[in-house]
Design an enzyme around this catalytic site. Structure first.
Site, short mmCIF file in Angstrom:
data_model
loop_
_atom_site.label_atom_id
_atom_site.label_comp_id
_atom_site.label_asym_id
_atom_site.label_seq_id
_atom_site.Cartn_x
_atom_site.Cartn_y
_atom_site.Cartn_z
CE1 TYR A 72 -3.44 -2.91 0.94
CE2 TYR A 72 -4.37 -1.03 -0.23
CZ TYR A 72 -4.45 -2.34 0.18
OH TYR A 72 -5.54 -3.08 -0.18
CG HIS A 124 -14.38 0.05 -3.35
ND1 HIS A 124 -14.20 -0.32 -4.67
CD2 HIS A 124 -15.57 -0.50 -2.97
CE1 HIS A 124 -15.22 -1.07 -5.05
NE2 HIS A 124 -16.07 -1.19 -4.04
CB THR A 199 -15.84 0.83 -13.27
OG1 THR A 199 -15.88 -0.30 -12.38
CG2 THR A 199 -17.24 1.10 -13.81
CB SER A 200 -13.86 -4.14 -15.01
OG SER A 200 -13.80 -4.28 -13.59
CD GLU A 226 -10.20 -2.57 -24.37
OE1 GLU A 226 -9.24 -1.99 -24.89
OE2 GLU A 226 -10.84 -3.51 -24.90
#
Ligand code: APR
Length: 254
Positions: A72, A124, A199-200, A226
């Site tokens: 981190y 998050h 974001t996926s 994508e």
């Protein structure tokens, strides 16, 4: 939507201008053009080089806090050395111009804030919101030798109980911060337009926010070079990067 970039920018800008409330949901792709690695997809993404189960869980911390803390710190160093890009700045400018833009991010970096945005929800958590792993006390003390690229760095000790100081990010298996999640779901329910950037769409519950917005009548536009797990739920997809699309959107909007 037409495939010409200007036409897409104009079409999405029209949606923004017509929307009473806009919610922007960002993921790691939002920070990619600032040099911060994403988690999945490309060969130099975080999870292709590290095992998330060995680093981003409370069990990993209990097993080897020095390994987790070193990882981190490395990520914190990358963020500190990174700069917000034109897409971050365009989002901040859009929010200054539009009466109601809420920003919900899965990202734990502070690039949105450093570009001038107010982040309504870090669902998050945040890399730099340090706290004691044991007693939960917030920590704002020294970070030690920040530039060391050692593979293991013992975490700082909590001044109150001596426990290890951990990053304030949500690890796999941990609950999202109540206040952030409440703000995120409220913004998703109330918006007329949701822009989903970078974001996926693989990690729930955050990945469920676009569907929640749609169930409440919002139009969802995905901005991502994508296809993703969310593409099928989007009303429109804009195959472009954040630093390409967002300045174009700002230029095309009123
Ligand atoms: N502009 C826009 N999108 C981009 C760019 C870019 N320059 N570069 C990559 N992307 C897209 C990728 O195509 C991919 O769809 O960003 C997405 C990044 O996906 P992930 O790496 O899975 O990141 P994210 O969706 O934010 O992950 C969600 O998973 O590991 C957890 O807590 C972590 O918050 C993270 C969550």
């Amino acid at each position: 939507m037409d495939t010409m970039p200007d036409a897409i920018a104009s079409a999405v800008a029209r949606r923004v201008d017509e929307a009473g409330r806009v919610c922007v949901l960002t993921g790691a792709g939002m920070s990619a053009e600032s040099g911060v690695p994403t988690f999945r997809g490309t060969q130099d993404s975080l999870w292709s080089r590290f095992d998330p189960m060995r680093l981003a869980t409370a069990d990993a911390w209990r097993a080897d806090a020095s390994l987790v803390w070193a990882w981190y710190r490395w990520r914190m160093r990358i963020v500190r050395q990174a700069q917000p890009h034109a897409g971050h700045r365009a989002l901040a400018a859009l929010a200054r111009r539009h009466p109601c833009v809420s920003l919900v991010t899965q990202n734990v970096d502070d690039l949105h804030e450093r570009a001038g945005s107010t982040v309504n929800a870090h669902v998050h958590g945040s890399l730099f919101a340090l706290r004691c792993f044991d007693c939960g006390l917030a920590y704002d003390g020294p970070l030690g030798d920040f530039l060391s690229d050692a593979q293991r760095v013992p975490p700082m000790a909590c001044p109150a109980c001596g426990g290890g100081i951990r990053p304030g990010v949500v690890w796999f298996g941990e609950a999202l911060p109540d206040d952030a999640w409440d703000a995120a779901t409220d913004a998703a329910r109330r918006c007329d337009l949701m822009l989903v950037v970078g974001t996926s769409g693989l990690v729930h519950p955050a990945a469920g926010l676009p569907a929640l917005a749609r169930r409440h009548g919002a139009t969802v536009v995905e901005i991502n070079p994508e296809p993703t797990a969310l593409s099928g739920e989007a009303d429109h997809v804009w195959r472009a990067t954040a630093a390409e699309a967002l300045p174009g959107l700002l230029a095309a909007s009123a």
